[in-house]
Each structure stands twice: as structure tokens, then as C-alpha cells.
Design an enzyme around this catalytic site. Structure first.
Site, PDB file in Angstrom:
ATOM      1  NE  ARG A 265      71.027  41.907  40.469  1.00 48.28           N
ATOM      2  CZ  ARG A 265      71.121  42.516  41.601  1.00 48.28           C
ATOM      3  NH1 ARG A 265      70.456  43.802  41.187  1.00 48.28           N
ATOM      4  NH2 ARG A 265      70.504  42.116  42.924  1.00 48.28           N
ATOM      5  CB  THR A 266      72.198  37.719  35.367  1.00 52.63           C
ATOM      6  OG1 THR A 266      73.152  38.576  35.526  1.00 52.63           O
ATOM      7  CG2 THR A 266      73.010  37.265  33.647  1.00 52.63           C
TER       8      THR A 266
ATOM      9  CE  LYS B 252      83.628  24.802  39.435  1.00 53.46           C
ATOM     10  NZ  LYS B 252      84.461  25.780  40.444  1.00 53.46           N
TER      11      LYS B 252
ATOM     12  NE  ARG C 232      76.486  34.494  36.009  1.00 54.34           N
ATOM     13  CZ  ARG C 232      76.072  35.585  36.624  1.00 54.34           C
ATOM     14  NH1 ARG C 232      75.555  35.228  37.689  1.00 54.34           N
ATOM     15  NH2 ARG C 232      76.008  37.058  36.173  1.00 54.34           N
TER      16      ARG C 232
ATOM     17  CG  HIS D  36      78.262  40.250  33.444  1.00 49.68           C
ATOM     18  ND1 HIS D  36      77.398  39.628  32.628  1.00 49.68           N
ATOM     19  CD2 HIS D  36      77.800  39.936  34.292  1.00 49.68           C
ATOM     20  CE1 HIS D  36      76.380  39.711  33.082  1.00 49.68           C
ATOM     21  NE2 HIS D  36      76.688  39.479  34.555  1.00 49.68           N
TER      22      HIS D  36
HETATM   23  C1  NCD Z   1      77.482  40.411  38.772  1.00 48.03           C
HETATM   24  C2  NCD Z   1      78.024  39.546  38.101  1.00 48.03           C
HETATM   25  O1  NCD Z   1      77.345  38.136  38.565  1.00 48.03           O
HETATM   26  O2  NCD Z   1      79.495  39.513  37.417  1.00 48.03           O
HETATM   27  N1  NCD Z   1      76.465  40.781  38.602  1.00 48.03           N
HETATM   28  C3  NCD Z   1      75.071  40.292  38.038  1.00 48.03           C
HETATM   29  O3  NCD Z   1      75.441  40.083  37.224  1.00 48.03           O
HETATM   30  N2  NCD Z   1      73.716  41.281  38.011  1.00 48.03           N
HETATM   31  C4  NCD Z   1      78.323  41.699  39.553  1.00 48.03           C
HETATM   32  C5  NCD Z   1      78.346  40.494  40.400  1.00 48.03           C
HETATM   33  O4  NCD Z   1      78.638  39.736  41.098  1.00 48.03           O
HETATM   34  O5  NCD Z   1      79.383  41.453  41.779  1.00 48.03           O
END
Ligand code: NCD
Length: 320
Positions: A58-59, A86, A108, A136
Site C-alpha cells: 500500500r505505501t 546493505k 523505505r 514512518h
Molecule cells: C506499516 C509499515 O510498513 O511500517 N505498514 C504500512 O506502511 N502500511 C506497518 C506494518 O508493516 O505493520
């Protein structure tokens, strides 16, 4: 314009005025996203590169859609990293990408601090899409917008963040944001999933859901982040669900109009009962996803305005 950040690396450096500015602009993008022509030109001519060194559905999709709706050229890089290399890979990749003149870099990374490091090596705006257990920021901003719309305000609310706090960048960014906006934050979870030194955060800590949820306005559930645990943190998923999983009975301790949130991805039957998650009268989980696109549009718009202003000042005249 009050927003004076070059990057969005975390909630920590943001002022309450800057947070409000992001949310107010995001409201306009919510309207745009609900209309038929979902196009604006805030990022026209700019290049956005998404670099996800960790899996994300989703992100990444949300950032991609946000950039496209604002007219940017958006590129997704699938980053495969050998765990040993990394650090090296990150900097090398950053320098390579920098040579392609991106304007916005969305990153990310599984290591806390990696995105900050990268921001020091490039000359574009960097957005943290989640770094290790650190921050985040766009998640906290979209959560804030969801709360503000559901509750009509974003101050003097009582908000419980529940579950795996220790491994959660979502929890950290939310604690910072909600406290800046003068809300009361409660953390609920087993002591093994509370970060060390939690008392310094100025939050109330509970290990019992019934007690912690009493009269709260917002119940924010977190995913049990197994990928960040080396075992031994919880006895079993069944036991965890029994004590900490959100079901109708536990939710009854919160205010009758309390909303339920979850950043996703959800483990139904582990941290949350599927029926609660799907209850349109209580759950705002789908709203969170919707607000995510609008908030990311707002943040990228504000960063791009700063970028253009700095470039104009530097006399490069790169863009209109
Ligand atoms: C979160 C993340 O990746 O930190 N999810 C997200 O961004 N939709 C939370 C998670 O992974 O539990």
C-alpha cells in the site's frame, strides 16, 4: 507557507503549524481524489523515484498514485539487497540515482537511520517511507488526517496505540505527532513488546487492554511484526489474541464512538478480530488508505515548492 523542510525524514523536526499545513492541503487533495479528473500539476516536470528496500504494497502504491496524480514522472525501483552489503548498496545506489536528476526520492529501508544517511548524499528532496523501527512520517500524517476528519479535531483526544510498540515505526511517528498536537497517548501491550526507556516518552503505559482502553477516543492497532523478532516475544498467537487482540468485548471499554485504526497489513485473528476491522461504524481502516494518497500528494507538493524556491534562489532557474 510555513512548511520549511527540505526532506521529510520524520515527524520529529515538524512544528504543529507545519503539520496543520500538510493536513489542510491534504483536505484539498481528498476532494480532488473524489472527483472524476484526478489531476493537478504541482509536480509537472519533476521526477519521482520510489526506492523500496523492503516489501510494501500500500505505501508504494500510494506514493506512486500520489506522484502521478500531481503530474510527476514516477519510477519504481525494485531494490534487492544482499543483507551483508546493505550499507554499501544504499550509498552506491543513491549516487547512481542522483546522477539521473530526480527531484523527489521516496525511500523505505529496513535499517533505522538509513534514509537520513541517504538524504545527506543527494541533492533532491528525500521522503522517508519507513526506516527500520525509527519513523514512518507519512503514516502518522495520514493517521492524523483520518482522526481529524472522524473526530472533528486533533487535540485533547485520548488515543491508545496497542500491540507491538517495540518494533513499530508507525507507533513512534504517531506518538511524536499526537503529542505535538496535545493529545493524550496511551500505549498498551505486553512488557516484552514495549521499547526500553518508554517512560521518557511522556505516555501512559498499560499491559491490560481493558484498563488501557477505558474511555479512549481512538484505538490504533499495530501489526505483530514477526520479521523484526528473533522469537520469544510472545507465548503464542492464540494467547496474544486472547490478551491483546481487539474484539468487541475489549472495544466496549473505549468510548461508544471510539474509532478503530490499523496501518495494514492486518493479521486478522492475531491483533484484530476480522468483524471489528470490517465494521463500517467503528473501523476507519479504509479511510486511512484513502487519506494516505492525499497526504502524500500534500507533502510532495510542499516539498516541491521548497525545492523550486531554493533552486530559483541558487540562480539555476532549473524549473518554472
Ligand atoms: C506499516 C509499515 O510498513 O511500517 N505498514 C504500512 O506502511 N502500511 C506497518 C506494518 O508493516 O505493520
Amino acid at each position: 507557507m510555513q512548511f520549511s523542510q527540505t526532506h521529510l525524514l520524520g515527524i520529529e523536526p515538524l512544528s504543529p503549524v507545519e503539520i496543520t499545513e500538510v493536513l489542510d492541503l491534504a483536505e484539498q487533495y481528498v476532494d480532488l481524489n473524489q472527483s472524476e479528473r484526478k489531476h493537478a500539476d504541482a509536480l509537472t516536470g519533476l521526477t519521482q523515484i520510489n526506492m523500496f528496500f523492503e516489501n510494501s504494497t500500500r505505501t508504494q502504491a500510494s506514493f506512486e498514485l500520489a506522484g502521478k496524480r500531481l503530474g510527476a514522472d514516477v519510477m519504481n525501483m525494485a531494490m534487492q539487497v544482499s543483507s551483508l552489503k546493505k550499507g554499501e548498496t544504499l550509498i552506491d545506489t543513491a549516487l547512481t540515482l542522483n546522477a539521473m536528476h530526480p527531484d523527489l526520492l521516496v525511500v523505505r529501508h529496513p535499517h533505522s537511520g538509513a534514509v537520513d544517511l541517504l538524504a545527506q548524499k543527494v541533492n533532491c528532496s528525500v521522503l522517508n517511507a519507513g526506516d527500520g523501527r525509527h519513523e514512518h512520517p507519512t503514516q502518522a500524517l495520514l493517521d492524523a488526517l483520518t482522526i481529524r476528519r472522524a473526530k472533528g479535531r486533533l487535540y485533547r483526544l485520548s488515543i491508545a496505540i496497542c500491540g507491538d510498540i517495540a518494533h513499530s515505526r508507525v507507533a513512534r511517528s504517531n506518538i511524536l505527532l499526537l503529542q505535538k498536537m496535545e493529545n493524550r497517548v496511551r500505549l498498551i501491550g505486553p512488557p516484552t513488546l514495549m521499547p526500553a526507556g518508554i517512560a521518557d516518552f511522556g505516555v501512559e503505559v498499560f499491559d491490560d487492554m481493558a484498563e488501557g482502553l477505558r474511555d479512549v477516543d481512538v484505538v490504533m492497532m499495530l501489526r505483530l511484526q514477526r520479521e523484526r523478532m528473533d522469537g520469544g516475544f510472545i507465548p503464542s498467537e492464540r494467547e496474544y489474541y486472547f490478551r491483546y487482540g481487539l474484539d468487541a468485548e475489549k472495544l466496549s471499554f473505549a468510548k461508544p464512538d471510539a474509532i478503530v485504526m490499523h496501518p495494514g497489513p492486518m493479521n486478522r485473528g492475531v491483533e484484530i478480530d476480522g468483524e471489528i476491522a470490517d465494521d463500517i461504524n467503528r473501523s476507519v481502516i479504509q479511510d486511512q488508505v484513502e487519506m494516505g494518497v492525499a497526504v502524500r500528494m500534500a507533502v510532495m507538493d510542499l516539498l516541491a515548492r521548497g525545492l523550486r524556491a531554493r533552486r530559483r534562489e541558487a540562480g539555476k532557474g532549473v524549473m518554472a
